[in-house]
Design an enzyme around this catalytic site. Structure first.
Site, short mmCIF file in Angstrom:
data_model
loop_
_atom_site.label_atom_id
_atom_site.label_comp_id
_atom_site.label_asym_id
_atom_site.label_seq_id
_atom_site.Cartn_x
_atom_site.Cartn_y
_atom_site.Cartn_z
CE1 TYR A 61 -9.49 -4.88 -4.04
CE2 TYR A 61 -10.55 -6.44 -2.56
CZ TYR A 61 -10.32 -5.14 -2.96
OH TYR A 61 -10.91 -4.11 -2.28
N GLY A 212 -2.13 0.25 7.68
CA GLY A 212 -1.14 -0.41 8.52
C GLY A 212 -0.30 0.54 9.35
CB ALA A 215 -0.90 -1.90 12.82
#
Length: 339
Positions: A61, A212, A215
């Site tokens: 990351y 996502g 959502a």
């Protein structure tokens, strides 16, 4: 004062984590440009003080910058109050990508992560992706040494096949397997999750909100930037997106009737899968974190669960769950130890 998020036992080796974790990838890119460091440190402190103590990162990351960020955040926290998970094994995602499980690389990655995180030990150290060139026993042998040296406490696997999980577990007990699991992706329910439960291995779902989509629904696509890897997700393109939008709308209607958000319903479904399941939804926003914590209080009835699983059956959402180049690194087999 730490919050009241319930605790779960992850695996059978003694590790305990918050039932809800925090995926930290998005803080350093992946879903857009990196976020302001000061804001992310505040978010991490708020999460831990709210009881979300399981922090998930990786050397990939950034690369590397997310571990440095987590290390800075830990300076304002009691080390023992946080369960820190990081990963190694993906050297590069450029082109065809490069995965490495050589013992020398295992040790070098661990030492580098300890330095970036500025800690004496890592609670949970994952093989981010399994190297198809190296027998899993070889990679695990070095990880076992790192456990014996006190540099890591527990070992995990990510996106591993059932046979790889069994072979790795025979070398040293595996505490957790990280995999994509949500109403959006249920493919692992057929073999991987039963294997984990047979062996007493905890399950850490990443992407519990379907990258996502569970959502935001189809409007998610409108906000994707050139830095957001989700723009390459087959499920968010063309006819696949149109089909998947209909499924989202049906899930959304159930959430409306229950008086919760679609994301809370989707996350509650994952949390409802067992006391050996600890999802790690990522967020960079305080309001989303609070919403996720509130999902712990969303109760799903048997009838609602059946309806959700009918809508979101294993093959309901159309398109590959990840871009082909990334999906190719999942569930690979390694050579036998004797070859």
């Amino acid at each position: 004062m730490t919050g009241s998020v319930r605790r779960i036992k992850l695996g059978s080796q003694g590790m305990e984590v918050s039932a809800l974790g925090l995926g930290c990838l998005g803080m350093s890119g992946g879903y857009g440009p990196p976020k302001p460091e000061e804001d992310m440190i505040k978010l991490i402190h708020y999460a831990v003080n709210s009881g979300v103590t399981h922090l998930d990162t990786s050397d990939l990351y950034g690369p590397y910058t997310n571990e440095i960020l987590i290390g800075k955040a830990l300076k304002g926290l009691e080390r023992g109050s946080v369960q820190l998970a990081t990963k190694f094994g993906i050297k590069s995602l450029v082109g065809e990508g490069e995965i490495c499980g050589d013992p020398e690389y295992v040790r070098a990655c661990c030492e580098a992560s300890l330095k970036r995180l500025d800690v004496d030990y890592i609670d949970l150290y994952y093989i981010h992706r399994v190297d198809p060139r190296v027998p899993i026993e070889i990679t695990m042998g070095e990880l076992k040494k790192l456990v014996e040296e006190g540099k890591i406490k527990y070992i995990g696997l990510s996106e591993a096949s059932p046979s790889t999980i069994r072979r790795a577990h025979a070398v040293h007990p595996i505490t957790a397997v990280q995999l994509e699991w949500s109403l959006w992706t249920r493919v692992h329910e057929e073999e991987v999750i039963p294997t984990c439960r047979e062996l007493g291995i905890g399950i850490v779902p990443y992407g519990p909100l379907g990258s996502g989509f569970l959502a935001s629904g189809p409007k998610l696509v409108d906000g994707l930037t050139e830095y957001d890897h989700r723009q390459y997700n087959p499920r968010l393109q063309g006819e696949n997106l149109e089909h998947n939008e209909m499924l989202f709308d049906r899930i959304h209607k159930i959430a409306e009737i229950k008086g919760c958000t679609t994301s809370q319903l989707a996350l509650a479904w994952v949390l409802n899968q067992g006391f050996d399941v600890g999802p790690i939804p990522g967020t960079t926003k305080m309001e989303n974190l609070n919403r996720n914590i509130e999902s712990l209080s969303v109760n799903i009835s048997v009838a609602e669960n059946d309806e959700l699983e009918c809508i979101a059956s294993i093959d309901a959402f159309k398109g590959g769950r990840l871009p082909p180049a990334i999906l190719a690194f999942s569930n690979v087999e390694t050579p036998p130890l004797s070859s």
